[in-house]
Motif scaffolding. Structure first.
Motif, mmCIF file in Angstrom:
data_model
loop_
_atom_site.group_PDB
_atom_site.id
_atom_site.type_symbol
_atom_site.label_atom_id
_atom_site.label_comp_id
_atom_site.label_asym_id
_atom_site.label_seq_id
_atom_site.Cartn_x
_atom_site.Cartn_y
_atom_site.Cartn_z
ATOM 1 N N CYS A 179 -4.014 8.443 1.054
ATOM 2 C CA CYS A 179 -4.078 8.181 2.180
ATOM 3 C C CYS A 179 -2.952 8.878 3.093
ATOM 4 C CB CYS A 179 -4.222 6.594 2.673
ATOM 5 S SG CYS A 179 -2.794 5.906 2.002
ATOM 6 N N VAL A 180 -2.978 8.772 4.242
ATOM 7 C CA VAL A 180 -1.852 9.274 5.267
ATOM 8 C C VAL A 180 -0.972 8.087 5.577
ATOM 9 C CG1 VAL A 180 -0.915 10.832 6.764
ATOM 10 C CG2 VAL A 180 -2.806 11.546 5.575
ATOM 11 N N THR A 181 -1.767 7.141 6.166
ATOM 12 C CA THR A 181 -1.084 5.983 6.877
ATOM 13 C C THR A 181 -1.720 4.835 5.844
ATOM 14 O OG1 THR A 181 -2.738 5.551 8.428
ATOM 15 C CG2 THR A 181 -0.591 6.829 9.053
ATOM 16 N N PRO A 182 -1.126 3.781 5.796
ATOM 17 C CA PRO A 182 -1.429 2.318 5.003
ATOM 18 C C PRO A 182 -2.574 1.707 5.453
ATOM 19 C CG PRO A 182 0.939 2.147 5.260
ATOM 20 C CD PRO A 182 0.319 3.611 6.262
ATOM 21 N N THR A 183 -2.883 1.970 6.998
ATOM 22 C CA THR A 183 -4.095 1.362 7.581
ATOM 23 C C THR A 183 -5.547 2.123 7.102
ATOM 24 O OG1 THR A 183 -3.653 2.990 9.542
ATOM 25 C CG2 THR A 183 -2.984 0.789 9.544
ATOM 26 N N GLU A 184 -5.518 3.418 6.565
ATOM 27 C CA GLU A 184 -6.630 3.893 6.131
ATOM 28 C C GLU A 184 -7.162 3.008 4.910
ATOM 29 O OE1 GLU A 184 -5.873 7.915 5.589
ATOM 30 O OE2 GLU A 184 -4.896 8.248 7.551
ATOM 31 N N CYS A 185 -6.322 2.636 3.975
ATOM 32 C CA CYS A 185 -6.786 2.037 3.046
ATOM 33 C C CYS A 185 -6.919 0.247 2.888
ATOM 34 C CB CYS A 185 -5.787 2.362 1.744
ATOM 35 S SG CYS A 185 -5.664 4.075 1.526
ATOM 36 N N ASN A 186 -6.807 -0.228 4.209
ATOM 37 C CA ASN A 186 -7.025 -1.795 4.131
ATOM 38 C C ASN A 186 -8.206 -2.228 3.766
ATOM 39 O OD1 ASN A 186 -4.316 -1.887 4.748
ATOM 40 N ND2 ASN A 186 -4.625 -1.805 6.999
ATOM 41 N N GLY A 187 -9.284 -1.512 4.180
ATOM 42 C CA GLY A 187 -10.541 -1.902 3.779
ATOM 43 C C GLY A 187 -11.338 -1.160 2.902
ATOM 44 N N GLY A 188 -10.752 -0.008 2.182
ATOM 45 C CA GLY A 188 -11.512 0.689 1.010
ATOM 46 C C GLY A 188 -11.418 0.127 -0.309
ATOM 47 N N ILE A 222 0.748 -1.145 0.059
ATOM 48 C CA ILE A 222 0.014 -0.031 0.104
ATOM 49 C C ILE A 222 1.164 1.122 0.103
ATOM 50 C CG2 ILE A 222 -1.613 1.512 1.374
ATOM 51 C CD1 ILE A 222 -2.675 -1.357 2.425
ATOM 52 N N MET A 223 0.657 2.201 -0.977
ATOM 53 C CA MET A 223 1.307 3.562 -1.121
ATOM 54 C C MET A 223 0.518 4.567 -0.923
ATOM 55 S SD MET A 223 3.810 4.814 -4.495
ATOM 56 C CE MET A 223 4.967 3.640 -3.913
ATOM 57 N N CYS A 224 0.982 5.657 0.138
ATOM 58 C CA CYS A 224 0.022 6.506 0.413
ATOM 59 C C CYS A 224 0.602 7.845 -0.466
ATOM 60 C CB CYS A 224 -0.047 6.889 1.792
ATOM 61 S SG CYS A 224 -0.718 5.702 2.852
ATOM 62 N N ARG A 225 -0.404 8.827 -0.213
ATOM 63 C CA ARG A 225 0.045 10.106 -1.050
ATOM 64 C C ARG A 225 1.640 10.652 -0.909
ATOM 65 N NH1 ARG A 225 -3.745 13.952 2.630
ATOM 66 N NH2 ARG A 225 -5.185 12.329 1.714
ATOM 67 N N ASP A 226 2.391 10.434 0.331
ATOM 68 C CA ASP A 226 3.571 10.513 0.177
ATOM 69 C C ASP A 226 4.408 9.931 -0.897
ATOM 70 O OD1 ASP A 226 3.324 8.282 1.029
ATOM 71 O OD2 ASP A 226 4.504 8.559 2.989
ATOM 72 N N ARG A 227 3.834 8.899 -1.533
ATOM 73 C CA ARG A 227 4.549 7.992 -2.631
ATOM 74 C C ARG A 227 5.928 7.532 -2.108
ATOM 75 N NH1 ARG A 227 1.524 8.758 -7.386
ATOM 76 N NH2 ARG A 227 0.022 10.476 -7.176
ATOM 77 N N LYS A 228 6.131 7.219 -0.764
ATOM 78 C CA LYS A 228 7.270 6.552 -0.443
ATOM 79 C C LYS A 228 7.697 5.527 -1.226
ATOM 80 C CE LYS A 228 9.511 5.566 3.790
ATOM 81 N NZ LYS A 228 9.468 5.200 5.373
ATOM 82 N N PRO A 229 8.827 5.261 -1.698
ATOM 83 C CA PRO A 229 9.251 4.145 -2.596
ATOM 84 C C PRO A 229 9.241 2.761 -1.717
ATOM 85 C CG PRO A 229 11.083 5.764 -2.632
ATOM 86 C CD PRO A 229 9.897 6.198 -1.742
ATOM 87 N N ILE A 230 8.746 1.885 -2.502
ATOM 88 C CA ILE A 230 8.797 0.354 -1.805
ATOM 89 C C ILE A 230 9.960 -0.151 -2.013
ATOM 90 C CG2 ILE A 230 7.418 -1.729 -1.948
ATOM 91 C CD1 ILE A 230 5.037 0.145 -2.939
ATOM 92 N N CYS A 231 10.328 -1.263 -0.910
ATOM 93 C CA CYS A 231 11.509 -1.933 -1.069
ATOM 94 C C CYS A 231 11.086 -3.353 -1.418
ATOM 95 C CB CYS A 231 12.094 -1.690 0.285
ATOM 96 S SG CYS A 231 13.972 -2.755 0.232
ATOM 97 N N LEU A 232 11.691 -3.872 -2.474
ATOM 98 C CA LEU A 232 11.399 -5.194 -2.883
ATOM 99 C C LEU A 232 12.611 -6.042 -2.784
ATOM 100 C CD1 LEU A 232 9.609 -4.471 -6.352
ATOM 101 C CD2 LEU A 232 8.469 -4.608 -4.150
ATOM 102 N N THR A 233 12.243 -7.226 -2.137
ATOM 103 C CA THR A 233 13.575 -8.081 -1.774
ATOM 104 C C THR A 233 13.255 -9.413 -2.356
ATOM 105 O OG1 THR A 233 13.990 -6.982 0.194
ATOM 106 C CG2 THR A 233 14.850 -9.094 0.236
ATOM 107 N N ALA A 234 14.061 -10.052 -2.908
ATOM 108 C CA ALA A 234 13.807 -11.463 -3.620
ATOM 109 C C ALA A 234 14.885 -12.305 -2.843
ATOM 110 C CB ALA A 234 14.164 -11.359 -5.018
ATOM 111 N N GLN A 235 14.361 -13.615 -3.014
ATOM 112 C CA GLN A 235 15.106 -14.658 -2.393
ATOM 113 C C GLN A 235 15.257 -15.780 -3.634
ATOM 114 O OE1 GLN A 235 13.170 -16.075 1.328
ATOM 115 N NE2 GLN A 235 13.934 -14.369 2.320
#
Length: 884
Positions: free
Chosen positions: A662-671, A577-590
């Motif tokens: 959203c501001v925090t990811p919890t705001e979009c969990n159920g929307g 979940i990415m909010c309006r601050d568009r903070k980069p997501i860290c993807l990690t592979a194994q």
């Protein structure tokens, strides 16, 4: 004797006025006291058991440790009474006590004087006889006994009747009865002989009293000294003195010291001792000297050879009376052992040896050699150290020392091959554990050596694997039955592999099998390092080779499973979940594989449309950051991402990103959210309608602009000021002067694609610089390069009123805008413009002017007036956009 004086103590009375003796003490003394006069004794311990400090408050008196009080100077009791204080201190216990002492003048005793027997004649005192010199008695005196040794008399005997008595050691103390004193005369007698070593002196106390018990004299301490007689012979402190000295020691080297003692009186001739050597055994040249006064033994002989004389025994005499013949003497024994030095090199008893051994025998003794060494047996100078100095390059032989017999034991530690060498010749050398010391007046000897010939006996041998250990690397997950190597043995007798069969010894890991005839090694199962006993990655397998005669040889195959690239890299987490601050997501592979088939990973977005909306930034070898490139709409994006490991294996992953307002990811969990996959955006109905209307409006504006360009011949004149802000009129195509105007500003671009903005009022027009943007000239290369292609090339169009992303606008307007541009290139008769197919010369790099085209983004109508003043070639370019 000295005359009597009024300082005589007439009486001593110690009274305690209180129950505690440390409070106050009274002494009755004469009125006049001379210096060093005994006043009395105080019991100090009754007041303080351990007094470390004793002092008097009056300097005229001193107090001894036993409590005796003496005067230090003449004292007169003028006031008939004198007092002072004795101070006692215990420093450790920090205790302090005081004793008050009072001196009272004694009273005259007239009654006592009347009872005394006064002689008719009063003699005048001439000398003092109550302090005679110490008496001397000869030790072991022969008598006759009783033997008078001294007389004591009191001067008061001239006036009074005096009786004498004595007490102390030898009288009423042990040894009792040795001395006595005559009562009337004061003569002192000895009753028997005395041993000085037992009783060197006696101190007796003599008393002089009148018949009524009065003591006119102070008790006299008299010393009787026993004079020494040389009745004790000296004796050695040890029954046997033992010393050692290295052989070949130089003369003067100290060996040791003998000591003797004498019980007679010290510092007399009776105890002045002299030493001498009486005899030496063996009776050869004297090897040692002895200092007569100190008893120090030193080396005398220049050469002490242990091999000739291992030890010496000396008979030593000690005599008192400074060694005079009449002195008493005693003899003692000193044994001097000569310490061995390695001055004799070992030597072989034989110079040549021969022996035999069967081939392939290992750890077997084949020969014993012995040496002769004259040094002390068992010492480091005689213990032999053997070494093979020649003929043992392959380390097949080893020689050690038998600690009991000092022999050298030659052994075979590596099997010999008859076919390679039928005999071996070795050279053996010997040394000692201790380094060799060259004796005086001797020559250096060479090292002793001996040769050994070893004959190798031929025996029938079994097959031999070459090499004896074979390592085979097998790739992981190879197919069953894959040939991974070949392992064969040879017959040492024939040198070939004919008639030899192979098999794997039972009870081992069943990873491989071997062909019975050819020796080919194949896999019998899929080797996977993640399964069972294959996890350790290797296995040692013993292979048997049997020849026609049944002789067997063994070899070992080490099978190593080489890690393969069998696992696909997978992204561990796929929903974000990415909010309006568009903070980069860290993807990690194994990746389950080992290096070099794992990291570093390479991430790619496989969908082109989503790749234009999202970007990937490297974080480390196995992680990246996923972030949007621009202002993309909110919604759910299903992004296909491929991860490539270091071995080239590609793992396909789908990352679901909910871009939420959203501001925090919890705001979009159920929307609910919009979902965008594969480049197709699924949006709401009103959003789609707004996009269509906006695109139609933009298309209408473009059509209107193109229509205005062809409405007539341009007769507008461009002012100089307007021209300065757009294009500079020039008659030359050479590089012009680089002009930097404050209205021209560089643009920043994250995709490394730059441009210049021309600032006019509150609005801005952006043009791509030559070599970095695309103009209409690129049409000649085949294909229509529009504003959409500029976006893909890295350019960025900035419009404050744009409500949709560039990709949305591009997908909608690209076909319509291309059609319109094509129409702009035709005249009224539907023919192409004259310069449509013309090619233009390259004018060089670095031009500050932007590209010129009819489709430039202009916000002011007046900006097109400068076209009337263009040069011919630029006018032709402009006319392509004019509708005739």
């Amino acid at each position: 004797m000295a005359p009597a004086a009024p300082r005589l103590v007439l009486g001593l009375l110690v009274l305690s006025l209180c129950c505690e003796a440390c409070k106050k003490v009274i002494f009755h003394v004469p009125s006049e006291l001379e210096a060093e006069t005994f006043v009395g004794r105080v019991d100090l311990k009754e007041c303080l058991q351990s007094a470390e400090f004793i002092s008097s408050s009056d300097g005229n008196f001193k107090i001894l440790e036993d409590g005796s009080v003496y005067t230090t100077s003449a004292v007169s009791l003028s006031a008939e009474k004198k007092t002072f204080t004795i101070l006692l201190k215990d420093i450790q216990e920090q205790v302090e006590k005081k004793i008050h002492v009072s001196l009272v003048e004694e009273e005259t005793k007239a009654q006592t004087q009347k009872t005394r027997h006064v002689r008719d004649t009063v003699l005048k005192r001439t000398k003092r006889r109550w302090g005679p010199i110490p008496s001397v008695m000869i030790e072991n005196s022969l008598g006759p006994f009783p033997l008078q040794i001294q007389q004591v008399q009191s001067d008061t005997a001239q006036n009074y009747t005096i009786y004498y008595s004595a007490s102390g050691p030898g009288i009423d103390q042990d040894p009792k009865g040795l001395f006595y004193i005559e009562r009337e005369t004061g003569n002192i007698f000895a009753t028997r002989a005395v041993d000085r070593e037992q009783y060197p002196s006696f101190q007796i106390i003599c008393f002089a009293t009148t018949p009524d018990g009065y003591s006119p004299e102070v008790p006299l301490v008299h010393t009787i000294r026993i004079e020494d007689d040389n009745d004790n012979a000296p004796y050695f402190t040890q029954d046997l003195f033992e010393f050692s000295v290295p052989e070949n020691s130089k003369p003067g080297v100290i060996v040791g010291k003998v000591t003797a003692e004498d019980r007679d009186e010290l510092y007399t001739l009776h105890t002045t001792l002299k030493y001498r050597i009486v005899s030496q055994n063996p009776p050869v040249t004297p090897a040692f000297s002895l200092h007569s006064d100190t008893g120090v033994i030193a080396v005398l002989l220049p050469q002490l050879d242990r091999e000739l004389v291992p030890s010496y025994t000396l008979l030593i005499e000690v005599r008192d009376m400074a060694g005079q013949p009449f002195g008493l003497c005693t003899t003692g024994t000193a044994v001097i052992r000569i310490e061995d030095m390695n001055d004799n090199a070992p030597c072989f008893k034989q110079m040549q040896y021969e022996t035999r051994v069967e081939e392939n025998r290992v750890n077997v003794e084949i020969l014993r050699v012995s040496v002769v060494d004259l040094d002390e047996p068992g010492s480091p100078g005689s213990r032999a150290v053997y070494e093979i100095i020649k003929g043992n390059d392959d380390r097949s032989f080893e020689i050690t020392t038998d600690k009991n017999t000092n022999e050298g034991i030659l052994c075979v530690v590596k099997g010999l091959d008859y076919e390679s060498a039928k005999q071996r010749i070795l050279v053996i050398a010997v040394n000692n554990e201790a380094p060799y010391v060259l004796a005086p007046h001797s020559q250096q000897l060479s090292q002793s050596t001996s040769s050994v010939t070893v004959h190798v006996l031929d025996v029938d041998e079994g097959p031999v694997f070459k090499p004896c250990l074979l390592r085979i690397n097998v790739k992981e997950c190879e197919d069953i039955g894959t040939t991974i190597g070949r392992y064969v043995a040879e017959d040492p007798e024939t040198g070939n592999s004919e008639g030899i069969s192979y098999r794997i010894a039972p009870g081992q890991c069943n990873w491989i099998n071997i062909d019975e005839k050819s020796g080919e090694v194949r896999t019998v199962k899929v080797l996977d390092r993640d399964v069972g006993d294959m996890r350790r990655g290797q296995c040692n397998i013993t292979v048997l080779a049997v020849d026609r005669n049944g002789k067997t040889g063994t070899g070992t195959i080490q099978v190593f499973i080489v890690p393969g690239n069998k696992n696909y890299p997978r992204i561990t987490k796929t929903e974000y979940i990415m909010c309006r601050d568009r903070k980069p997501i860290c993807l990690t592979a194994q990746d389950g594989d080992e290096s070099p088939y794992s990291t570093p990973f390479v991430y790619r977005i496989t969908d082109r449309s989503l790749a234009s909306m999202w970007k990937i930034t490297r974080h480390n070898d196995n992680s990246v950051y996923l972030s949007p490139k621009g202002d993309i709409p909110f919604g759910t994006y299903d992004i296909p991402i491929s991860v490539i490991d270091n071995g080239g294996k590609v793992g396909e992953n789908r990352i679901k990103v909910n871009l939420c307002d959203c501001v925090t990811p919890t705001e979009c969990n159920g929307g609910k959210s919009r979902e965008l996959t594969g480049g197709n955006v699924t949006l709401g109905v009103w959003a789609i309608l707004a996009m269509i209307l906006g695109s139609l409006l933009l298309l209408l504006i473009l059509i209107t602009l193109c229509g205005c360009c062809g409405s007539g011949v341009m007769h507008r004149h461009v002012t100089d000021d307007c021209a300065n802000h757009n294009l500079i009129i020039s008659n030359t195509e050479a590089p012009g002067e680089e002009v930097m105007d404050h209205n021209i500003i560089p643009l920043q671009n994250t995709c490394d694609q730059g441009g210049y903005g021309i600032k006019t009022g509150d609005q801005q027009t952006f043009e791509m610089t030559k070599g970095r943007g695309h103009t209409l000239e690129s049409v000649k290369g085949g294909g229509h390069q529009t504003l959409g292609s500029v976006k893909e090339g890295g350019g960025q169009t900035m419009m404050d009123t744009c409500r949709y992303s560039y990709s949305e606008w591009h997908n909608f307007t690209h076909p319509r805008l291309g059609e319109k541009v094509h129409l702009c290139r035709q005249d009224e008769e539907q023919k192409h413009s004259e310069d449509y197919l013309l090619s233009y010369n390259y004018e060089g790099k670095g031009s500050l002017a932007g590209s010129v085209g009819c489709c430039s983004d202009q916000h002011e109508e007046e900006a097109l007036d400068f076209l009337d003043q263009l040069e011919p070639k630029f006018r032709t370019l402009a006319e392509t956009c004019v509708k005739r």
